[in-house]
Structure formats: structure tokens, C-alpha cells
Design an enzyme around this catalytic site. Structure first.
Site, short mmCIF file in Angstrom:
data_model
loop_
_atom_site.label_atom_id
_atom_site.label_comp_id
_atom_site.label_asym_id
_atom_site.label_seq_id
_atom_site.Cartn_x
_atom_site.Cartn_y
_atom_site.Cartn_z
N SER A 587 44.76 18.51 23.18
CA SER A 587 43.45 18.33 23.81
C SER A 587 43.66 17.96 25.28
O SER A 587 44.22 18.76 26.04
CB SER A 587 42.64 17.28 23.06
OG SER A 587 41.30 17.30 23.47
N ASP A 662 37.43 26.33 17.14
CA ASP A 662 37.33 25.13 17.97
C ASP A 662 36.02 25.16 18.76
O ASP A 662 35.83 26.01 19.62
CB ASP A 662 38.52 25.06 18.92
CG ASP A 662 38.69 23.69 19.56
OD1 ASP A 662 37.70 22.94 19.63
OD2 ASP A 662 39.82 23.38 19.99
N HIS A 694 39.18 21.60 16.26
CA HIS A 694 39.95 21.12 17.41
C HIS A 694 41.33 20.57 17.06
O HIS A 694 42.13 20.33 17.94
CB HIS A 694 39.14 20.06 18.16
CG HIS A 694 39.72 19.69 19.49
ND1 HIS A 694 40.14 20.62 20.41
CD2 HIS A 694 39.97 18.48 20.06
CE1 HIS A 694 40.61 20.02 21.48
NE2 HIS A 694 40.53 18.72 21.29
#
Length: 734
Positions: A587, A662, A694
Site C-alpha cells: 500500500s 482492489d 487491497h
């Protein structure tokens, strides 16, 4: 003869030592802390409301049993057996563990199994379990009113209520699916976790209404169908149209809804929704889209009219409200407000006119939670980082004088629960070398008992040395890091190193909790001959506003400077092979990993970036505009952080990983990166996880961590592939 016996004993002893020094399998490295290597715990541990007693489950003849323990005697009552619930479910649903319980009052609890709700009442000598409500299969966002025993829930985009008579009331009838009711809004920023707010006495229900019709629809592909199908999710990109939110108030008695008159512009943010104890008013923090100006407003719950602004907060960079108002017990005219106005998250006491009475907590540390209160002692029980940003401790603070007393006794991270009357605390804690320990003690520090001391689930494994490191940023700010050494470390050898990082807002990687490494995958790689380094640089959480805001309008730059302090430290170590350095993150950490591989391409030979943000113009409004302003306001900052325009700079080996579903960092980030890499003839490795959002959770995480480990082995440490680890340990079965 004696010599031979001694040699045999020594040999057996050595054999025993080595037999105990197991290596982690990749299964254990990926999910072992939640499976066979989980720390012992007291499941369902919670206080009984308005009783000096708590409950948890135990195993009796392989069956879960819910028991109650009275304080201080710790005398035990048996409340429920799992079989009591199983009888009501029948044979179509089989339970292995007790469903999560929730208290309505000290004599009533409820639990849910596949949207079937059951209620348990205390009778004279035992407890009776009865069916309560069965909700539709697609019911979501379920909230229970513990006073009047009502349930609110959403189906699709509309909101429903099961009232006190068991009648289903339809609160909204929006045919357009882009108008969403009763769900969390603003992409769960600003501390927002729900969209339904029962009033304190259960007579009203407030709810968010989110109009997304003006927001662009983003396609999410389901590859399981043939042909693949597409559904759209509303995704507000930075600098582009955002949704508009309002707050409705529903009266079940007359089935009428009024909406608060929260004004213009309609794309501002509504958060910190709080009912007054008398149910007459609702308080809402209104934050402008620029996120630098907040108004705490009071509204009439009966008609929705604006009454007054109690106070305002401004900051040249941003204001980030995260908590509802906390009304003090037996003080309906006083509340606690959370604010970072002095540079750290602290508590302030106000009256209902908006007059500040006093600042309750002060200092260069952060309040993490309010966990309880005592009306008699005018005391709040809180957790905070006063001792160290790497720890969390329990304190009592007088809300008028600000006098504070630390209540726990041990270093580490403490997760605590306070009983209703504020007389006792359940404290679950650990430090780097101490697994979970659960203590109970009086808030006057006059009584204490240990309830659980977990055995070390890792005691039989070959563990690496973990060293805490403190470095300094270029402005002198201390930066906390951690170095995990290879097992069987030899300082005369040269080792490859992996830097794991996140270094983004609202996240802290390092803490003094068990295990000291923080992650068994780090230890798995240490067993394979790697050094592993991780550090929280400026921009990460729990260090105050200046530390976090250092990255404002330049995401990826200050963070990289701080991480370079770690890199330079590693390079100074004689046992680090500077030609075999790797970097990994997910991320924001994926953004940082890719930034290093492109913006400082001579540092790391290998990078693995998971779910990476690669162009902040493709990320959502609320988060991105807080830290970067809009693309129109900060074009230079966006371009400097734009990694799509820098693919030609790659020198090392880079693996990008992305989930195809995602909806946080949309798939387009890495797809566009690949397109740019093709244009610049840059070779990039790529792997997708079909249907994942995600991150990759559950059993499939084993595959993910094997993929990442193999990539580092391939390019940094090929001999690690011959490690006996996988041969010596059978894979876990679930």
C-alpha cells in the site's frame, strides 16, 4: 566408562537442543500467529454491565462454555454451553466455537449466527436462549439499540428498522443505488466506522445519507464468471467530484425523517456525530473539503435546524477529527473533545455552550483511547504513549485537575477494559519477550490478580536476535527502528538485507509487543540468512502533529530522506552486503518501495511492491487531498511523487503485486505502470491475485509470502533456496 557416558549425555543434550530449534515453515511465517502459533487467550473476555464480574469462554470436555467470574473472589458461574445454542440452530449449521456475545444489560446478551439473532436471558438459576430476529440474507451494517432492543440494518442502499414491537419499518426507499443510506461515508476517513446512530434512550435513529450520483464510477471485474462481469464502484479521485453527505433523523413513533441543515458546500465532510444525553440535540463536526477548517455545530434533533457553532479549529495544513464527543457521566452539560491543536492528540473539557473549561491531558505524547470513567472520582481512564511512542499504558486522569496516575506496572503495549463503575480493569498486555498476559486490578491499585500467563508459542523455534535502533532525521528528530539478525549470525560474514517499510500516515509498525520482531516472516527470512530492517519515519503515526505533517504536499520525499538514515546505518555495518539489499512494502509501503527503486535506483537491487499507489491523482479525495492538496493546487508535489513518469529510471529487479478487485488502490495504478514500462522498454515483474481486494488474507496469504520470499531468494540469496526449512517442516493443515 564414565567418560563415554558423559560424552553420550552431551551428545543427547546437543541433539535435544537442535531438535528444539525448529525453523518456521512458510505457512507459519505467513499466518502462524493466527493459527498454530497463536498466543493463549481468554476468548470473549468482557465485563458484565453494571456488575463487578466478567465473562470468558473455557473448554470443558472439548465444548466451549461461557463462564462468569465475580470480583474479588473470582468465584465462577456457568452461564451457557455451546450445545445450548447448537440445539436452536439444528443440524444445518454447525458451530465449533462460541459466537461473539454482546451485552444489552447485565441480565441479557445477544449473539448472531449467519444473520440469525438470538437473545439470552438470565432466569432464577440459569440462562434461557431464545430466537430473537432473523434478518435478510443480504442485511448489512447491523446496529443494535441496547435500550429498547431494536435492530437497524441496510439492504442494498436502503435502511430498515425492527422496532420495539418487532415490526419492520422501511426508513428509506431510494430507488437509485447511487444514493446510499445507513452506511459509513467519506471512505471511512475521519474516524467514521458506521452510518447508523441510535439516540441514548433509543427513541430516535440518526443515519448518514450519501449521494454519489456525481462521483465517477470505477469498474471492478469479476473473473469467476464466464464471460467476466463488471460492476461499478463509486471512486472519488483526488481533485475530482466527491460525494455529498447529509444526516437524517428518524422517529420510529411517527415514521418521520428530518435532515439536519448542514449547509453548503455539499461536498464538505460530516463526522464526530454525537447525540446529547437528553436526545434533544445532535453535534456534528463539519470539515471543509480543504480539511483545514472545522466547525463543531449543534443541531435540533426534532426539526434539523442549526442552533449554533460551539467552536472552530483551523490549521494551515490540515485538521483531522477522529473521535465523537464524550459526555461525562452525570454531567449532561459537559463533554470531552479530542484535538491535536497543541501538536499532540489530547483531551479538552467543554460545556454545552462551547466554553472550554480546561485541557485535561497535556505533554509531548498522544492519548490513544478513553476506556472508562468514574463519576464519583471525576476520573477518565485512558491509554496513551506517555512513557514511550513504542508503548501504550493505562492511566487515570482527573477531568478537572488533570492529575494523572499510571495504573499498569509493566512495560509494553496494554489493551485494557474498565468495568461500568470504574473500579476494576482487565488488562491484556505483552512486551517484546513476554507473550500475552492478562491481569485484573483495582483502579485504586489496591488489589491485583493474574488471570492468564500465556506460554511462549515460539519457544521451540530458532529465533533471531532483535535489536532496537534509534537514528535521527536531518532535523534531529529521533527515528525508531529495528534490526533482526540472521540466526546463527557470524559478524565476519556478509549478509543480504531486506528493508520492510510503510512510513505512511495513521500507521505505526514498531511497538514493544510480542514477538519483538513484529512479524514471523521477518524471522523466517532471518532463518534463511537475511538481515531485516524496519523503521517508522516522519509521516507515520503516534508521534504528534509535527512528525506526521512533515510530509505535507510532498508525499514520498521526507519519508525517503528518513529511510535513507536507515540505509546509511545499514551500510555502516561491516556485515551488511551493500550489493544485496532489498526493499518491500504494501500500500503506502508499496508506494515507498517503488519510489526507492525509481528515484534512488542505485540503493536497492530488488524491490517487491504490493498494492502500490503509483500516481496520487489516482487515489481518493479524502486521504490524498489532506496530505497533498488537490492536483491543481500542488502540481509540482504530485508530479514529484508520480512514479508512472519514472519507469525508465529502474535499474534493479522490481516485482509489483496487485489484487484485481482492489477498490482502495485501484488496479489501474499498476496497469498504467506496466504500460509506461513498455513504452520505456523497462522490464518489470508482475503478479496479480484474482478476486482479491487491497491485500491477500487467509490461507492464500501463504502463497503471497512464498512468492515474495522466492523473489528475494532468486536475486539476493540464491543459496537460501536450498535451506532445509521446507523439508524439515510439514505444511500446516487447516
Amino acid at each position: 566408562m564414565k567418560r563415554n557416558i558423559l560424552l553420550l549425555a552431551l551428545a543427547l543434550g546437543v541433539h535435544t537442543i537442535y531438535a528444539q530449534q525448529k525453523r518456521f515453515s512458510i505457512d507459519e511465517a505467513a499466518i502462524g500467529l493466527y493459527a498454530n502459533l497463536a498466543q493463549e487467550n481468554l476468548a470473549q473476555l468482557s465485563w458484565v454491565p453494571h456488575e463487578t464480574a466478567f465473562v470468558h469462554t473455557v473448554k470443558v470436555l472439548d465444548e466451549d462454555v461461557l463462564i462468569r467470574k465475580h470480583v474479588p473472589s473470582l468465584a465462577v458461574d456457568t452461564l451457557l454451553h455451546l450445545s445450548d445454542i447448537q440445539k436452536l440452530l439444528g443440524s444445518d449449521i454447525r458451530l465449533n466455537t462460541f459466537p461473539e456475545i454482546h451485552w444489552l444489560d447485565k441480565q441479557t446478551m445477544y449473539f448472531e449466527v449467519q444473520n440469525r439473532y438470538f437473545i439470552a436471558h438470565q432466569k432464577a438459576t440459569d440462562w434461557e436462549v431464545l430466537p430473537w430476529h432473523t434478518l435478510p440474507e443480504n442485511a448489512a451494517n447491523i446496529v443494535v439499540d441496547s435500550v429498547n432492543k431494536q435492530l437497524a440494518y441496510t439492504q442494498g442502499n436502503n435502511l430498515f428498522l425492527i422496532d420495539t414491537n418487532g415490526k419492520i419499518q422501511s426508513l428509506t426507499q431510494d430507488a437509485n443505488p447511487d444514493i446510499v443510506n445507513g452506511q459509513s461515508v467519506h471512505r471511512q476517513e475521519f474516524g467514521i466506522e458506521k452510518g447508523i446512530f441510535f439516540s441514548p434512550k433509543g427513541n430516535y435513529l440518526a443515519f448518514y445519507r450519501m449521494d454519489q450520483r456525481m462521483v465517477e464510477s470505477y469498474p471492478i471485474v469479476n473473473w469467476d464468471n464466464t464471460p467476466a462481469s463488471v460492476h461499478g464502484t463509486k471512486y472519488p479521485f483526488a481533485g475530482r467530484p466527491s460525494h455529498e453527505v447529509s444526516l437524517g433523523v428518524y422517529n420510529p413513533k411517527n415514521a418521520k425523517t428530518v435532515f439536519l441543515q448542514t449547509g453548503e458546500p455539499k461536498d464538505h465532510y460530516l463526522t464526530c456525530v454525537t447525540w446529547s444525553p437528553d436526545e434533544k440535540f445532535i453535534y456534528v463536526a463539519i470539515l471543509n473539503r480543504e480539511q483545514n477548517h472545522l466547525w463543531l455545530n449543534q443541531y435540533d434533533a426534532e426539526n434539523g435546524f442549526f442552533i449554533k457553532t460551539l467552536f472552530e479549529e483551523q490549521d494551515p495544513k490540515y485538521v483531522q477529527p477522529l473521535h465523537e464527543l464524550h459526555f461525562l457521566p452525570h454531567k449532561d452539560d459537559q463533554f470531552v473533545w479530542w484535538s491535536q491543536r497543541d501538536g499532540f492528540m489530547h483531551l479538552y473539557r467543554y460545556d454545552r455552550t462551547g466554553k472550554q473549561l480546561n485541557q485535561i491531558t497535556k505533554g509531548n505524547w498522544v492519548v490513544n483511547e478513553i476506556i472508562g470513567e468514574s463519576a464519583d472520582k471525576k476520573t477518565l481512564y485512558i491509554t496513551g504513549s506517555k512513557e514511550s511512542p513504542l508503548e501504550k499504558h493505562v492511566y487515570a486522569v482527573h477531568w478537572e485537575t488533570g492529575k494523572m496516575t499510571r495504573l499498569d506496572a509493566k512495560p509494553g503495549v496494554h489493551q485494557a477494559q474498565v468495568n461500568t463503575d470504574g473500579t476494576h480493569i482487565l488488562d491484556s498486555w505483552s512486551d517484546g519477550t513476554t507473550p500475552r498476559t492478562i491481569d485484573i486490578y483495582g483502579t485504586q491499585k489496591n488489589w491485583k490478580r493474574n488471570l492468564l500467563t500465556s506460554k511462549n508459542p515460539l519457544s521451540a523455534y530458532l529465533r533471531p536476535k532483535v535489536e532496537n535502533i534509534t537514528l535521527k532525521a536531518d532535523d534531529g528528530t529521533p527515528l525508531f527502528g529495528k534490526l533482526i539478525y540472521p540466526t546463527n549470525f557470524n559478524p565476519s560474514h556478509k549478509y543480504p538485507v531486506i528493508v520492510y517499510l510503510y512510513n505512511g500516515p495513521n500507521v505505526q509498525l514498531l511497538a514493544n509487543s510480542f514477538p519483538a520482531s513484529g512479524n514471523l516472516w521477518y524471522e523466517y527470512m532471518a532463518q534463511r540468512g537475511y538481515l531485516v530492517f524496519t523503521m517508522d519515519g516522519r509521516g507515520s503515526s503516534n508521534r504528534g502533529l509535527k512528525f506526521e505533517q512533515a510530509t505535507f504536499r510532498q508525499l514520498g520525499s521526507v519519508e525517503m530522506e528518513d529511510q535513507m538514515q536507515g540505509v546509511n546505518y545499514l551500510k555502516s555495518l561491516p556485515y551488511v552486503d551493500i550489493d544485496r539489499m532489498g526493499i518491500h512494502g504494501w500500500s503506502f509501503g508499496g508506494f515507498m518501495t517503488t519510489s526507492f527503486m525509481l528515484r534512488k535506483p542505485d540503493i536497492f537491487k530488488v524491490g517487491v511492491a504490493g498494492g502500490p499507489v503509483l500516481d496520487w491523482r489516482l487515489y481518493e479525495v479524502m486521504y490524498t487531498e489532506r496530505y497533498m492538496d488537490t492536483p491543481a493546487e500542488n502540481p509540482a508535489g504530485y508530479e514529484k511523487a508520480n512514479l508512472l513518469s519514472k519507469t525508465a529510471l529502474l535499474k534493479g529487479k522490481l516485482l509489483l503485486i496487485h489484487g484485481t478487485s482492489d477498490s482502495t488502490v485501484v488496479w489501474q495504478h499498476s496497469i498504467k505502470f506496466l504500460k509506461e514500462a513498455i513504452k520505456t522498454r523497462t522490464q518489470v515483474d508482475y503478479f496479480v491475485y484474482p478476486g482479491y481486494e487491497h491485500n491477500v488474507r487467509g490461507y492464500d496469504r501463504i502463497h503471497l509470502m512464498q512468492k515474495i520470499s522466492d523473489y528475494f531468494d532468486l536475486y539476493l540469496n540464491p543459496y537460501a533456496a536450498q535451506d532445509i526449512n521446507e523439508k524439515a517442516n510439514a505444511k500446516l493443515s487447516y
